[in-house]
Design a protein around this motif. Structure first.
Motif, PDB file in Angstrom:
ATOM      1  N   GLN A  85      35.418  17.503 -43.992  1.00 29.67           N
ATOM      2  CA  GLN A  85      35.163  18.929 -44.200  1.00 29.67           C
ATOM      3  C   GLN A  85      34.781  19.248 -45.636  1.00 29.67           C
ATOM      4  N   LEU A  86      34.600  18.222 -46.455  1.00 27.33           N
ATOM      5  CA  LEU A  86      34.236  18.394 -47.852  1.00 27.33           C
ATOM      6  C   LEU A  86      32.854  19.036 -47.953  1.00 27.33           C
ATOM      7  N   GLU A  87      32.737  20.037 -48.804  1.00 27.21           N
ATOM      8  CA  GLU A  87      31.441  20.680 -49.013  1.00 27.21           C
ATOM      9  C   GLU A  87      30.713  19.979 -50.150  1.00 27.21           C
ATOM     10  N   VAL A  88      29.459  19.660 -49.928  1.00 25.25           N
ATOM     11  CA  VAL A  88      28.628  19.003 -50.930  1.00 25.25           C
ATOM     12  C   VAL A  88      27.708  20.050 -51.548  1.00 25.25           C
ATOM     13  N   GLN A  89      27.822  20.240 -52.860  1.00 19.75           N
ATOM     14  CA  GLN A  89      26.936  21.155 -53.567  1.00 19.75           C
ATOM     15  C   GLN A  89      25.844  20.327 -54.220  1.00 19.75           C
ATOM     16  N   LEU A  90      24.631  20.459 -53.711  1.00 22.87           N
ATOM     17  CA  LEU A  90      23.497  19.644 -54.130  1.00 22.87           C
ATOM     18  C   LEU A  90      22.705  20.360 -55.206  1.00 22.87           C
ATOM     19  N   ARG A  91      22.562  19.689 -56.347  1.00 27.80           N
ATOM     20  CA  ARG A  91      21.737  20.195 -57.445  1.00 27.80           C
ATOM     21  C   ARG A  91      20.597  19.205 -57.634  1.00 27.80           C
ATOM     22  N   ALA A  92      19.388  19.670 -57.391  1.00 27.61           N
ATOM     23  CA  ALA A  92      18.210  18.814 -57.541  1.00 27.61           C
ATOM     24  C   ALA A  92      17.268  19.466 -58.535  1.00 27.61           C
ATOM     25  N   ASP A  93      16.742  18.671 -59.448  1.00 25.82           N
ATOM     26  CA  ASP A  93      15.777  19.186 -60.405  1.00 25.82           C
ATOM     27  C   ASP A  93      14.529  19.636 -59.663  1.00 25.82           C
ATOM     28  N   ARG A  94      13.854  20.604 -60.227  1.00 27.74           N
ATOM     29  CA  ARG A  94      12.667  21.173 -59.606  1.00 27.74           C
ATOM     30  C   ARG A  94      11.562  20.141 -59.418  1.00 27.74           C
ATOM     31  N   SER A  95      11.491  19.154 -60.302  1.00 30.65           N
ATOM     32  CA  SER A  95      10.403  18.178 -60.250  1.00 30.65           C
ATOM     33  C   SER A  95      10.714  16.974 -59.350  1.00 30.65           C
ATOM     34  N   VAL A  96      11.898  16.920 -58.748  1.00 34.85           N
ATOM     35  CA  VAL A  96      12.239  15.809 -57.854  1.00 34.85           C
ATOM     36  C   VAL A  96      11.463  15.976 -56.553  1.00 34.85           C
ATOM     37  N   PRO A  97      10.777  14.933 -56.093  1.00 38.56           N
ATOM     38  CA  PRO A  97      10.027  15.035 -54.832  1.00 38.56           C
ATOM     39  C   PRO A  97      10.953  15.339 -53.657  1.00 38.56           C
ATOM     40  N   GLY A  99      10.950  14.224 -50.745  1.00 36.27           N
ATOM     41  CA  GLY A  99      11.347  13.021 -50.012  1.00 36.27           C
ATOM     42  C   GLY A  99      12.656  12.437 -50.531  1.00 36.27           C
ATOM     43  N   GLN A 100      12.837  12.442 -51.845  1.00 37.10           N
ATOM     44  CA  GLN A 100      14.081  11.920 -52.414  1.00 37.10           C
ATOM     45  C   GLN A 100      15.258  12.833 -52.078  1.00 37.10           C
ATOM     46  N   VAL A 101      15.025  14.139 -52.094  1.00 33.61           N
ATOM     47  CA  VAL A 101      16.094  15.078 -51.742  1.00 33.61           C
ATOM     48  C   VAL A 101      16.461  14.919 -50.270  1.00 33.61           C
ATOM     49  N   ALA A 102      15.471  14.765 -49.404  1.00 32.42           N
ATOM     50  CA  ALA A 102      15.726  14.574 -47.978  1.00 32.42           C
ATOM     51  C   ALA A 102      16.487  13.273 -47.729  1.00 32.42           C
ATOM     52  N   GLU A 103      16.149  12.229 -48.474  1.00 35.47           N
ATOM     53  CA  GLU A 103      16.861  10.952 -48.343  1.00 35.47           C
ATOM     54  C   GLU A 103      18.321  11.113 -48.768  1.00 35.47           C
ATOM     55  N   LEU A 104      18.560  11.841 -49.850  1.00 38.00           N
ATOM     56  CA  LEU A 104      19.916  12.098 -50.319  1.00 38.00           C
ATOM     57  C   LEU A 104      20.714  12.883 -49.276  1.00 38.00           C
ATOM     58  N   ILE A 105      20.084  13.889 -48.668  1.00 38.65           N
ATOM     59  CA  ILE A 105      20.750  14.669 -47.617  1.00 38.65           C
ATOM     60  C   ILE A 105      21.072  13.772 -46.423  1.00 38.65           C
ATOM     61  N   GLY A 106      20.178  12.857 -46.096  1.00 43.65           N
ATOM     62  CA  GLY A 106      20.435  11.914 -45.005  1.00 43.65           C
ATOM     63  C   GLY A 106      21.635  11.033 -45.284  1.00 43.65           C
ATOM     64  N   TRP A 107      21.787  10.564 -46.516  1.00 43.54           N
ATOM     65  CA  TRP A 107      22.949   9.744 -46.876  1.00 43.54           C
ATOM     66  C   TRP A 107      24.239  10.547 -46.739  1.00 43.54           C
ATOM     67  N   VAL A 108      24.197  11.800 -47.167  1.00 46.53           N
ATOM     68  CA  VAL A 108      25.394  12.645 -47.089  1.00 46.53           C
ATOM     69  C   VAL A 108      25.754  12.901 -45.629  1.00 46.53           C
ATOM     70  N   GLN A 109      24.764  13.189 -44.795  1.00 45.99           N
ATOM     71  CA  GLN A 109      25.039  13.427 -43.385  1.00 45.99           C
ATOM     72  C   GLN A 109      25.484  12.159 -42.671  1.00 45.99           C
ATOM     73  N   ALA A 110      24.960  11.020 -43.076  1.00 45.18           N
ATOM     74  CA  ALA A 110      25.390   9.749 -42.480  1.00 45.18           C
ATOM     75  C   ALA A 110      26.843   9.451 -42.833  1.00 45.18           C
ATOM     76  N   ALA A 111      27.311   9.988 -43.946  1.00 44.67           N
ATOM     77  CA  ALA A 111      28.703   9.795 -44.344  1.00 44.67           C
ATOM     78  C   ALA A 111      29.641  10.716 -43.565  1.00 44.67           C
ATOM     79  N   GLY A 112      29.083  11.600 -42.749  1.00 48.11           N
ATOM     80  CA  GLY A 112      29.910  12.472 -41.918  1.00 48.11           C
ATOM     81  C   GLY A 112      30.153  13.853 -42.497  1.00 48.11           C
ATOM     82  N   MET A 113      29.476  14.183 -43.579  1.00 39.72           N
ATOM     83  CA  MET A 113      29.649  15.503 -44.183  1.00 39.72           C
ATOM     84  C   MET A 113      28.443  16.369 -43.841  1.00 39.72           C
ATOM     85  N   ASN A 114      28.686  17.501 -43.203  1.00 36.02           N
ATOM     86  CA  ASN A 114      27.597  18.367 -42.757  1.00 36.02           C
ATOM     87  C   ASN A 114      27.527  19.684 -43.509  1.00 36.02           C
ATOM     88  N   ARG A 115      28.489  19.926 -44.379  1.00 33.57           N
ATOM     89  CA  ARG A 115      28.484  21.169 -45.156  1.00 33.57           C
ATOM     90  C   ARG A 115      27.791  20.893 -46.484  1.00 33.57           C
TER      91      ARG A 115
END
Length: 127
Positions: A85-97, A99-115
């Motif tokens: 139930q841990l909430e993940v607060q994602l901070r991504a720089d504006r210039s990050v593609p 695709g990298q942000v989506a990959e990071l979100i995939g890793w977080v969701q694969a770990a079982g965290m959906n918030r």
């Protein structure tokens, strides 16, 4: 008869109360899609929060600790098992593609965290 009949007045007030109770939540629901700048960019006050950041050069951070991709995945998986139930607060720089942000979100969701919350910088207010 010298008394005022209050029954119709009470009926009208109850109907107005019901109308306002139904329409008030609908008026506050809105979707903001301007993620880099937002008028309401405040972090949530959830009791269990972890800060995840990605820099322009692709460096990953968990709570200001720099990690490589494999260590990041391991650490986020451990945190997900400990508290899903841990909430993940994602901070991504504006210039990050994206695709990298989506990959990071995939890793977080694969770990079982959906918030997942996207943290944006408050928009500069006009003087």
């Amino acid at each position: 008869m010298s008394d005022i009949n209050m029954t119709p007045l009470i009926d009208v007030m109850l109907v107005l109360l019901v109308i306002f109770m139904i329409t008030a939540p609908l008026m506050t629901a809105s979707l903001r899609l301007d993620l880099p700048k937002s008028e309401a960019a405040t972090p949530s006050d959830a009791p269990s929060v972890i800060a995840v950041a990605i820099t322009p050069d692709g460096q990953l951070h968990i709570d200001d600790q720099a990690l490589d991709a494999k260590a990041f995945q391991q650490r986020i998986a451990d945190l997900g098992r400990a508290n899903p139930q841990l909430e993940v607060q994602l901070r991504a720089d504006r210039s990050v593609p994206y695709g990298q942000v989506a990959e990071l979100i995939g890793w977080v969701q694969a770990a079982g965290m959906n918030r997942i919350a996207f943290v944006a910088q408050a928009a500069a207010s006009a003087p």
